[in-house]
Design a protein around this motif. Structure first.
Motif, PDB file in Angstrom:
ATOM      1  N   ALA A  28       0.764  -1.180  -0.026  1.00 26.51           N
ATOM      2  CA  ALA A  28       0.047   0.258  -0.251  1.00 26.51           C
ATOM      3  C   ALA A  28       0.881   1.043  -0.108  1.00 26.51           C
ATOM      4  CB  ALA A  28      -1.067  -0.295   0.585  1.00 26.51           C
ATOM      5  N   VAL A  29       1.981   1.539   0.656  1.00 24.28           N
ATOM      6  CA  VAL A  29       3.013   2.694   0.719  1.00 24.28           C
ATOM      7  C   VAL A  29       4.125   1.628   0.166  1.00 24.28           C
ATOM      8  CG1 VAL A  29       3.963   4.027   2.253  1.00 24.28           C
ATOM      9  CG2 VAL A  29       1.043   3.931   3.182  1.00 24.28           C
ATOM     10  N   LEU A  33       9.827   5.359   2.102  1.00 27.38           N
ATOM     11  CA  LEU A  33       9.435   6.487   1.114  1.00 27.38           C
ATOM     12  C   LEU A  33       9.102   7.650   3.134  1.00 27.38           C
ATOM     13  CD1 LEU A  33       8.511   6.288  -2.427  1.00 27.38           C
ATOM     14  CD2 LEU A  33      10.257   7.308  -1.322  1.00 27.38           C
ATOM     15  N   PRO A  34       9.204   8.996   2.513  1.00 28.08           N
ATOM     16  CA  PRO A  34       8.328   9.364   3.765  1.00 28.08           C
ATOM     17  C   PRO A  34       6.815  10.106   3.403  1.00 28.08           C
ATOM     18  CG  PRO A  34       9.997  10.867   2.632  1.00 28.08           C
ATOM     19  CD  PRO A  34       9.975   9.949   1.874  1.00 28.08           C
ATOM     20  N   ARG A 115       0.086  16.287  -1.487  1.00 24.44           N
ATOM     21  CA  ARG A 115       0.892  15.982  -2.490  1.00 24.44           C
ATOM     22  C   ARG A 115       1.967  14.482  -2.434  1.00 24.44           C
ATOM     23  NH1 ARG A 115       3.524  13.667  -5.730  1.00 24.44           N
ATOM     24  NH2 ARG A 115       4.651  14.279  -7.470  1.00 24.44           N
ATOM     25  N   ARG A 116       3.233  14.706  -1.844  1.00 29.41           N
ATOM     26  CA  ARG A 116       4.576  14.343  -1.169  1.00 29.41           C
ATOM     27  C   ARG A 116       4.375  12.670  -0.505  1.00 29.41           C
ATOM     28  NH1 ARG A 116       9.458  15.652   0.599  1.00 29.41           N
ATOM     29  NH2 ARG A 116       9.556  13.426   0.842  1.00 29.41           N
ATOM     30  N   ASN A 117       2.675  12.490  -0.006  1.00 29.59           N
ATOM     31  CA  ASN A 117       2.307  11.255   0.316  1.00 29.59           C
ATOM     32  C   ASN A 117       1.755   9.912  -0.811  1.00 29.59           C
ATOM     33  OD1 ASN A 117       2.415  11.309   2.993  1.00 29.59           O
ATOM     34  ND2 ASN A 117       0.611  11.771   3.867  1.00 29.59           N
ATOM     35  N   PHE A 121       2.801   6.417  -2.698  1.00 30.47           N
ATOM     36  CA  PHE A 121       1.600   5.124  -3.335  1.00 30.47           C
ATOM     37  C   PHE A 121       2.622   4.681  -4.197  1.00 30.47           C
ATOM     38  CE2 PHE A 121      -0.952   8.109  -0.975  1.00 30.47           C
ATOM     39  CZ  PHE A 121      -0.840   7.747   0.346  1.00 30.47           C
ATOM     40  N   PRO A 122       2.029   2.741  -4.581  1.00 30.22           N
ATOM     41  CA  PRO A 122       2.142   2.554  -5.335  1.00 30.22           C
ATOM     42  C   PRO A 122       1.145   2.853  -7.255  1.00 30.22           C
ATOM     43  CG  PRO A 122       2.797   0.980  -3.863  1.00 30.22           C
ATOM     44  CD  PRO A 122       2.415   2.665  -3.434  1.00 30.22           C
TER      45      PRO A 122
END
Length: 292
Positions: A28-29, A33-34, A115-117, A121-122
């Motif tokens: 999921a994440v 990556l932060p 936006r950074r998140n 996200f694949p």
């Protein structure tokens, strides 16, 4: 096989989840990556946005107070009432401006984090780099398009949509109506106020103040409507996107922390026993003969 993002069943014939578009086999994440929490900053932004809308309505309706006081000044020939009306309108407008700036800062911070998140996200397909979440609001002419496109991308990647949600279009169109309309109305009010006599000496002078406040109320109607619609839709967007991102980040985080492994404590080794031949002689005690 089930998708690690939404939990739906997947098919090996499709290389991604039909529901959330996560590639098969991807978490999921992305690890390493932060990611950033957006619920708290989103709640603060929503409160500030709602307060801005309420205060702008107060500013728009403050012209009603100006009309009442201008009519009383005309009836009583009291120009001090006109000064009181101007002070009330100016104070309310100043408070609204401060809250509006605070809301803008909070919304920009929330947009940048959201936006950074999406980078983690694949399956996400962001069109703009995270820096545009800030620069898009500040660069002239670009601020008419870029912020909407950044939020649209965040909404698609967070809410599992291939098409931009209609809520984004409604928000941005109403925001443009408010932003452009408020500037035009403010300039028109400034020009109308400059034409007024500082101290009216007759009924016509007082009536000019009444007409000015009436015209200002009419000019503020459309921007006020756009402000309310923009605030409501933006609050809804921030709430939905924040909830979706928080759920995805929490779903990729282990619910039970792993107990830390402490390093084994080392103790100093006991000294090795010496052979009897190498043993040191016992110390001599005065007055006692050594054993033979």
């Amino acid at each position: 096989m089930r998708c690690q993002t939404c939990g739906d069943a997947t098919s090996p014939e499709i290389d991604h989840c039909p529901r959330c578009f996560t590639p098969l086999g991807q978490p999921a994440v992305r690890p390493g990556l932060p990611t950033y929490r957006v619920r708290g900053i989103g709640l603060a932004a929503n409160v500030a946005v709602g307060a801005t809308a309420v205060l702008y309505l107060v500013v728009a309706l403050s012209s009603l107070i100006g009309i009442v006081l201008a009519r009383r000044a005309k009836a009583n020939d009291d120009p001090d009432l006109l000064v009181g009306a101007g002070i009330i309108v100016a104070v309310v407008a100043m408070i609204m401006t401060v809250v509006h700036l605070a809301a803008a800062v909070l919304v920009i911070i929330w947009t940048w984090r959201a936006r950074r998140n999406t980078d983690a996200f694949p399956g996400a397909e962001p069109a703009f780099r995270p820096g545009w979440a800030i620069a898009g609001w500040l660069v002239p002419f670009a601020n008419f398009v870029v912020p909407a496109r950044v939020v649209a991308g965040v909404a698609r990647d967070s809410l599992w949509r291939r098409a931009t949600p209609a809520l984004v279009s409604v928000w941005w169109c109403s925001w443009l109506v408010f932003s452009v309309g408020e500037r035009l109305a403010s300039r028109a009010d400034g020009r109308a106020y400059e034409k007024l006599a500082e101290i009216p000496f007759n009924d016509a002078g007082y009536q000019a103040y009444v007409d000015m406040y009436q015209d200002s109320l009419g000019r503020a109607t459309l921007p006020a409507l756009g402000c309310v619609i923009a605030a409501v839709t933006l609050i809804m967007l921030i709430h939905r996107i924040s909830a979706a991102q928080e759920a995805r980040i929490d779903g990729a985080t282990p619910q039970w922390p792993i107990a830390p492994v402490w390093p084994a404590q080392t103790w100093p080794a006991a000294p090795a026993a010496q052979p009897a031949s190498a043993a040191q002689p016992a110390p001599e005690v005065p007055g006692v003969a050594p054993a033979s």
